[in-house]
Design a protein around this motif. Structure first.
Motif, PDB file in Angstrom:
ATOM      1  N   ALA A  38      40.586 -23.045 -13.688  1.00 17.83           N
ATOM      2  CA  ALA A  38      41.721 -23.213 -12.774  1.00 17.83           C
ATOM      3  C   ALA A  38      42.356 -24.577 -13.000  1.00 17.83           C
ATOM      4  CB  ALA A  38      41.260 -23.084 -11.319  1.00 17.83           C
ATOM      5  N   PRO A  39      43.449 -24.635 -13.761  1.00 14.39           N
ATOM      6  CA  PRO A  39      44.182 -25.892 -13.918  1.00 14.39           C
ATOM      7  C   PRO A  39      44.733 -26.381 -12.574  1.00 14.39           C
ATOM      8  CG  PRO A  39      44.810 -24.320 -15.622  1.00 14.39           C
ATOM      9  CD  PRO A  39      44.014 -23.566 -14.599  1.00 14.39           C
ATOM     10  N   GLN A  40      44.968 -27.683 -12.503  1.00 13.90           N
ATOM     11  CA  GLN A  40      45.445 -28.317 -11.277  1.00 13.90           C
ATOM     12  C   GLN A  40      46.888 -28.787 -11.442  1.00 13.90           C
ATOM     13  OE1 GLN A  40      44.094 -29.037  -8.013  1.00 13.90           O
ATOM     14  NE2 GLN A  40      46.306 -29.427  -7.916  1.00 13.90           N
ATOM     15  N   ALA A  41      47.783 -28.308 -10.565  1.00 12.96           N
ATOM     16  CA  ALA A  41      49.158 -28.803 -10.575  1.00 12.96           C
ATOM     17  C   ALA A  41      49.151 -30.311 -10.374  1.00 12.96           C
ATOM     18  CB  ALA A  41      49.971 -28.113  -9.479  1.00 12.96           C
ATOM     19  N   PRO A  42      49.994 -31.043 -11.084  1.00 14.05           N
ATOM     20  CA  PRO A  42      49.888 -32.506 -11.096  1.00 14.05           C
ATOM     21  C   PRO A  42      50.465 -33.215  -9.872  1.00 14.05           C
ATOM     22  CG  PRO A  42      51.680 -31.794 -12.507  1.00 14.05           C
ATOM     23  CD  PRO A  42      50.982 -30.550 -12.056  1.00 14.05           C
ATOM     24  N   SER A  43      51.430 -32.600  -9.199  1.00 14.51           N
ATOM     25  CA  SER A  43      52.127 -33.314  -8.120  1.00 14.51           C
ATOM     26  C   SER A  43      51.513 -32.964  -6.767  1.00 14.51           C
ATOM     27  CB  SER A  43      53.616 -32.956  -8.132  1.00 14.51           C
ATOM     28  OG  SER A  43      54.206 -33.337  -9.360  1.00 14.51           O
ATOM     29  N   LYS A  44      50.771 -33.892  -6.207  1.00 15.16           N
ATOM     30  CA  LYS A  44      50.092 -33.651  -4.933  1.00 15.16           C
ATOM     31  C   LYS A  44      50.896 -34.247  -3.776  1.00 15.16           C
ATOM     32  CE  LYS A  44      45.582 -33.710  -7.199  1.00 15.16           C
ATOM     33  NZ  LYS A  44      46.062 -34.073  -8.537  1.00 15.16           N
ATOM     34  N   TYR A  45      50.763 -33.623  -2.617  1.00 16.24           N
ATOM     35  CA  TYR A  45      51.491 -34.097  -1.441  1.00 16.24           C
ATOM     36  C   TYR A  45      50.758 -33.658  -0.181  1.00 16.24           C
ATOM     37  CZ  TYR A  45      53.154 -29.249  -1.344  1.00 16.24           C
ATOM     38  OH  TYR A  45      53.211 -27.873  -1.306  1.00 16.24           O
ATOM     39  N   TRP A  97      53.575 -27.391  -8.977  1.00 18.19           N
ATOM     40  CA  TRP A  97      53.702 -27.424 -10.432  1.00 18.19           C
ATOM     41  C   TRP A  97      55.036 -28.029 -10.854  1.00 18.19           C
ATOM     42  CZ3 TRP A  97      49.667 -26.748 -13.435  1.00 18.19           C
ATOM     43  CH2 TRP A  97      48.595 -25.963 -12.986  1.00 18.19           C
ATOM     44  N   LEU A  98      56.104 -27.546 -10.240  1.00 13.67           N
ATOM     45  CA  LEU A  98      57.456 -27.943 -10.636  1.00 13.67           C
ATOM     46  C   LEU A  98      58.373 -27.930  -9.435  1.00 13.67           C
ATOM     47  CD1 LEU A  98      57.872 -25.650 -13.793  1.00 13.67           C
ATOM     48  CD2 LEU A  98      57.500 -28.123 -13.865  1.00 13.67           C
ATOM     49  N   THR A  99      59.507 -28.597  -9.562  1.00 17.02           N
ATOM     50  CA  THR A  99      60.605 -28.463  -8.608  1.00 17.02           C
ATOM     51  C   THR A  99      61.884 -28.250  -9.407  1.00 17.02           C
ATOM     52  OG1 THR A  99      61.193 -30.820  -8.570  1.00 17.02           O
ATOM     53  CG2 THR A  99      59.432 -30.102  -7.066  1.00 17.02           C
ATOM     54  N   LYS A 100      63.007 -28.199  -8.737  1.00 18.83           N
ATOM     55  CA  LYS A 100      64.290 -28.042  -9.425  1.00 18.83           C
ATOM     56  C   LYS A 100      64.742 -29.346 -10.088  1.00 18.83           C
ATOM     57  CE  LYS A 100      67.116 -28.982  -5.309  1.00 18.83           C
ATOM     58  NZ  LYS A 100      68.164 -28.429  -4.405  1.00 18.83           N
ATOM     59  N   GLU A 101      64.042 -30.450  -9.810  1.00 15.70           N
ATOM     60  CA  GLU A 101      64.365 -31.746 -10.402  1.00 15.70           C
ATOM     61  C   GLU A 101      63.709 -31.889 -11.767  1.00 15.70           C
ATOM     62  OE1 GLU A 101      66.166 -35.612 -10.347  1.00 15.70           O
ATOM     63  OE2 GLU A 101      66.419 -33.873  -9.034  1.00 15.70           O
ATOM     64  N   ARG A 154      61.998 -30.923 -18.474  1.00 18.54           N
ATOM     65  CA  ARG A 154      61.115 -32.015 -18.898  1.00 18.54           C
ATOM     66  C   ARG A 154      59.739 -31.888 -18.253  1.00 18.54           C
ATOM     67  NH1 ARG A 154      63.462 -37.287 -17.070  1.00 18.54           N
ATOM     68  NH2 ARG A 154      65.119 -36.692 -18.537  1.00 18.54           N
ATOM     69  N   GLU A 155      59.703 -31.591 -16.970  1.00 11.39           N
ATOM     70  CA  GLU A 155      58.429 -31.472 -16.268  1.00 11.39           C
ATOM     71  C   GLU A 155      57.626 -30.272 -16.765  1.00 11.39           C
ATOM     72  OE1 GLU A 155      57.058 -33.622 -14.311  1.00 11.39           O
ATOM     73  OE2 GLU A 155      58.786 -34.959 -14.336  1.00 11.39           O
ATOM     74  N   THR A 156      58.322 -29.208 -17.151  1.00 11.02           N
ATOM     75  CA  THR A 156      57.633 -28.044 -17.718  1.00 11.02           C
ATOM     76  C   THR A 156      56.873 -28.446 -18.975  1.00 11.02           C
ATOM     77  OG1 THR A 156      59.227 -26.456 -16.824  1.00 11.02           O
ATOM     78  CG2 THR A 156      57.919 -25.744 -18.717  1.00 11.02           C
ATOM     79  N   GLN A 157      57.497 -29.236 -19.822  1.00 11.09           N
ATOM     80  CA  GLN A 157      56.834 -29.674 -21.050  1.00 11.09           C
ATOM     81  C   GLN A 157      55.616 -30.534 -20.739  1.00 11.09           C
ATOM     82  OE1 GLN A 157      57.543 -28.389 -24.044  1.00 11.09           O
ATOM     83  NE2 GLN A 157      58.964 -27.169 -22.799  1.00 11.09           N
ATOM     84  N   ASN A 158      55.710 -31.366 -19.705  1.00 10.92           N
ATOM     85  CA  ASN A 158      54.546 -32.164 -19.300  1.00 10.92           C
ATOM     86  C   ASN A 158      53.398 -31.274 -18.863  1.00 10.92           C
ATOM     87  OD1 ASN A 158      55.840 -34.622 -19.777  1.00 10.92           O
ATOM     88  ND2 ASN A 158      56.583 -34.800 -17.669  1.00 10.92           N
ATOM     89  N   VAL A 159      53.722 -30.244 -18.066  1.00  9.80           N
ATOM     90  CA  VAL A 159      52.690 -29.315 -17.594  1.00  9.80           C
ATOM     91  C   VAL A 159      52.073 -28.554 -18.756  1.00  9.80           C
ATOM     92  CG1 VAL A 159      52.307 -27.208 -16.256  1.00  9.80           C
ATOM     93  CG2 VAL A 159      53.620 -29.080 -15.257  1.00  9.80           C
TER      94      VAL A 159
END
Length: 215
Positions: A59-66, A79-83, A87-92
């Motif tokens: 189970a991978p972990q989404a990077p952006s925690k809140y 995992w991602l937002t509209k921002e 670029r963020e997809t490539q990081n993931v």
């Protein structure tokens, strides 16, 4: 005065969870992507009803925690937002590549890729971009990214991948219009290769549905 956006690359560290042991007796390897607001350590518990000697779960972990619900107590992740989505997809995707490299998975096991809710967008983008030849692709209560086309998934037809879409009949995030659009997208991308299962329930993970996917 003027402002200018600049880019910088750096090394980042992220966790992931595994469940059970990968042995010669293992039959199925699951890569499971949680939904918005989850953490991998909680999401992975939905798979503890599978026979442990036959199933190894990653189970991978989404990077952006809140913090959830503005109470600064419980933590979730996205995992991602509209921002900066591209670029963020490539990081993931690079993070998932690192997970796979770390695991050194054998090729003689059944590979099952599952995404729940927001995790569907990551699962499908990863499978499409990395040409992941999985035995099952499970799209659980989530939307497929609009940029993906049938060409992205032609290799799954050759591999005879089983594609299953799970949707709750009371899913609060799917009105009739959205459901119709997702059905059309599913048929457009996968044709007769895809099977849709409508279950009694809301936008939720049901262990009994997961357990039945490998019978």
């Amino acid at each position: 005065m003027s402002q200018k956006e600049r880019l910088v690359s750096y090394t980042s560290t992220n966790s992931y969870l595994t469940l059970n042991e990968l042995t010669s007796e293992t039959q199925n390897i699951w890569i499971v992507f949680h939904g918005l607001g989850f953490l991998s350590r909680y999401f992975i518990t939905y798979f503890n009803g599978l026979p442990p000697e036959k199933n190894y779960i990653i189970a991978p972990q989404a990077p952006s925690k809140y913090y959830l619900n503005n109470q600064y107590k419980h933590v979730g992740a996205s995992w991602l937002t509209k921002e900066e989505t591209v670029r963020e997809t490539q990081n993931v995707l690079r993070y998932i590549d690192a997970v796979m490299e770390e695991e050194h998975l054998p090729s003689n096991k059944n590979l099952i890729v599952l995404g729940f809710s927001q995790g569907v967008s990551i699962a499908t983008r990863w499978v499409a971009s990395r040409k992941i030849k999985c035995e099952q692709l499970i799209l659980y209560a989530g939307g497929i990214p609009n940029e993906l086309t049938p060409t992205n998934f032609h290799f799954l037809k050759k591999h005879k991948t089983k594609i299953t879409a799970l949707i709750g009949n009371e899913d609060e995030y799917l009105d009739e219009d959205r459901l119709q659009k997702e059905n059309e997208k599913l048929k457009m991308l996968f044709g007769e290769q895809a099977q849709q299962i409508i279950f009694d329930g809301k936008h939720e993970v049901k262990k009994e549905l997961i357990n039945n996917l490998v019978i």
